[in-house]
Design a protein around this motif. Structure first.
Motif, PDB file in Angstrom:
ATOM      1  N   ASP A  19       0.819  -1.213   0.000  1.00  0.00           N
ATOM      2  CA  ASP A  19       0.000   0.000   0.000  1.00  0.00           C
ATOM      3  C   ASP A  19       0.851   1.259   0.000  1.00  0.00           C
ATOM      4  N   GLU A  21       3.813   1.627  -1.314  1.00  0.00           N
ATOM      5  CA  GLU A  21       4.386   1.762  -2.649  1.00  0.00           C
ATOM      6  C   GLU A  21       3.381   2.374  -3.617  1.00  0.00           C
ATOM      7  N   LEU A  22       2.171   1.855  -3.589  1.00  0.00           N
ATOM      8  CA  LEU A  22       1.146   2.351  -4.502  1.00  0.00           C
ATOM      9  C   LEU A  22       0.775   3.799  -4.205  1.00  0.00           C
ATOM     10  N   LEU A  26       1.310   6.711  -6.979  1.00  0.00           N
ATOM     11  CA  LEU A  26       0.130   7.416  -7.474  1.00  0.00           C
ATOM     12  C   LEU A  26       0.116   8.884  -7.036  1.00  0.00           C
ATOM     13  N   THR A  95       9.589  -2.055  -7.295  1.00  0.00           N
ATOM     14  CA  THR A  95       9.243  -1.843  -5.895  1.00  0.00           C
ATOM     15  C   THR A  95       9.542  -3.106  -5.096  1.00  0.00           C
ATOM     16  N   THR A 105       5.968   4.582 -13.174  1.00  0.00           N
ATOM     17  CA  THR A 105       5.605   5.836 -12.520  1.00  0.00           C
ATOM     18  C   THR A 105       6.096   7.026 -13.333  1.00  0.00           C
TER      19      THR A 105
END
Length: 133
Positions: A19, A21-22, A26, A95, A105
């Motif tokens: 979570d 990392e995301l 984002l 990641t 990204t």
């Protein structure tokens, strides 16, 4: 995503893997994509404390210079994020938890910084064509 993960860790003893990392990836994309719009709307923070005394013509010149500097920085960032994306892809950086390639990204960043530079040049043009009212 963060709320779901915190809820899961608190009540179910199991959060969402990756979570952090995301959210990091984002958030970087979201912030970069908002910058051109912010510049077009002149939503950046202006520090006019030192120019309150100055005539409007001087502040307009200073604003135009700031637009040019922002455009230059944005285009350099677009170039360097393109180079960084290539290096991340070449070295297969990913990641830790989800093994998502980091270069994904970077896909939005050069586009966003290029748009930011164009928006700054547009605002430069507007500053140069303003008339005293």
């Amino acid at each position: 995503m963060s709320v779901t993960s915190i809820f899961g860790r608190t009540f179910l003893q199991k959060g969402l893997p990756g979570d952090y990392e995301l959210v990091q990836m984002l958030t970087a994309i979201a912030v970069a994509l908002c910058l051109p719009y912010c510049e077009l709307k002149r939503g950046n923070v202006f520090v006019d404390f030192f120019t309150l005394w100055a005539p409007r013509s001087l502040t307009r010149v200073l604003d135009a210079i700031a637009c040019l500097l922002l455009a230059a920085v944005a285009f350099v960032l677009a170039w360097r994020t393109t180079v960084g994306m290539g290096e991340m892809r070449e070295y297969a950086e990913s990641t830790m938890v989800l093994s998502i390639p980091i270069w994904w990204t970077y896909l939005a960043l050069p586009f966003s910084f290029t748009l930011l530079g164009i928006a700054a040049l547009f605002n430069f043009h507007l500053e140069c064509t303003k008339r005293d009212s």
